[in-house]
Design an enzyme around this catalytic site. Structure first.
Site, mmCIF file in Angstrom:
data_model
loop_
_atom_site.group_PDB
_atom_site.id
_atom_site.type_symbol
_atom_site.label_atom_id
_atom_site.label_comp_id
_atom_site.label_asym_id
_atom_site.label_seq_id
_atom_site.Cartn_x
_atom_site.Cartn_y
_atom_site.Cartn_z
ATOM 1 N N LYS A 183 6.104 8.659 -9.490
ATOM 2 C CA LYS A 183 6.748 9.719 -8.714
ATOM 3 C C LYS A 183 8.266 9.661 -8.834
ATOM 4 C CE LYS A 183 5.195 8.878 -4.582
ATOM 5 N NZ LYS A 183 4.600 7.551 -4.823
ATOM 6 N N LYS A 221 7.252 0.981 1.646
ATOM 7 C CA LYS A 221 7.720 -0.008 0.679
ATOM 8 C C LYS A 221 9.022 0.403 0.012
ATOM 9 C CE LYS A 221 5.252 0.171 -2.872
ATOM 10 N NZ LYS A 221 6.184 1.068 -3.557
ATOM 11 N N LYS A 244 0.827 -1.201 0.000
ATOM 12 C CA LYS A 244 0.000 0.000 0.000
ATOM 13 C C LYS A 244 0.867 1.259 0.000
ATOM 14 C CE LYS A 244 -3.445 2.322 2.940
ATOM 15 N NZ LYS A 244 -2.612 3.511 3.222
ATOM 16 N N ASP A 282 -1.358 -1.360 -4.354
ATOM 17 C CA ASP A 282 -2.141 -2.573 -4.577
ATOM 18 C C ASP A 282 -2.691 -2.597 -5.991
ATOM 19 O OD1 ASP A 282 -3.831 -0.440 -4.218
ATOM 20 O OD2 ASP A 282 -5.320 -1.533 -3.052
#
Length: 251
Positions: A40, A14, A9, A126
């Protein structure tokens, strides 16, 4: 070569987790190539002294074609880096940007030339459709790890990845190989993560506590592994990196 994709998520940590795993593996003497798949383009910044890399799509927009030296850089910690990038916000499909970048990597034989021991894909959230599912397909990643906390929406996002991988069984897609718990201070957090891993027919491969040193390292534009190599937190990332490899299949 180990081919590993890390999902989770948005905002779960992450990219920080992926970057520190990459730095830990490079510290062990392995050749590591990290590919950021988020539009990004911030996945590799901690390897690049805080600088945002020019993405594959940036180069293609500017020059019309790319050379390997335009889109691949070696970080200060020895990790090879690339960023797929995405369209100008509001003008196109971010997933298509990943597909275009992967086509460029193949055309330029980037992976063959670097010949990494470990190939890491850092993939947004996700999202399991279109280009964001590319690392799951045959020939790209072999093993998938999901970063999650014990928070409900984080587990929900992780479950979406697990469901997608279960649906792709038999198509030579990547397989779910473990869950990495990135703690957020939720009650029964480890128990929740272990229950999810069991439900997803996988295992918990790492349990990373909240650590103030991570922010200090990022303020220095470095991974924690590079900034504070003797810290207990860095040792935990080294252990996590070893656990991820142990749960992965060499191809």
């Amino acid at each position: 070569m180990y081919k590993i994709a890390v999902y989770g998520k948005g905002g779960i940590g992450k990219s920080t987790t992926t970057a520190n795993i990459a730095a830990a593996l490079a510290k062990k003497g392995l050749t590591v190539f990290q590919i950021g798949c988020d539009p990004k383009a911030d996945s590799t910044m901690l390897h690049m002294n805080g600088e945002r890399m020019e993405t594959v799509l940036d180069v293609l927009r500017k020059k019309g074609k790319a050379e390997a030296d335009d889109i691949i850089k070696k970080g200060t910690d020895g990790v090879w880096c690339a960023e797929c990038g995405g369209p100008v916000p509001g003008t196109g499909c971010a997933g298509r940007g990943i597909i275009t970048a992967f086509e460029e990597f193949k055309k330029l034989k980037v992976i063959e030339n670097i010949a990494p021991d470990v190939l890491l894909y850092d993939v947004p959230g996700d999202v399991v459709c279109g280009g964001f599912a590319m690392p799951l397909r045959g020939g790209y990643a072999k093993n998938v790890f999901v970063v999650s906390s014990g928070e409900k929406m984080s587990i929900y996002a992780a479950a979406n990845i697990a469901i997608a991988l279960e649906s792709f069984k038999g198509r030579n897609y990547a397989e779910l190989s473990g869950v990495i718990l990135n703690r957020r201070g939720v009650a029964r957090e480890r128990e929740i993560a272990e229950e999810f891993a069991q439900d997803a027919n996988t295992k918990l491969v790492g349990d990373m506590p909240r650590e103030a040193l991570i922010q200090e390292a990022e303020d220095m534009n470095k991974t924690l592994v590079e900034a504070f190599p003797e810290s207990e937190a860095a040792k935990r990332y080294l252990e996590l990196a070893e656990a991820v490899l142990a749960a992965s299949t060499e191809v």
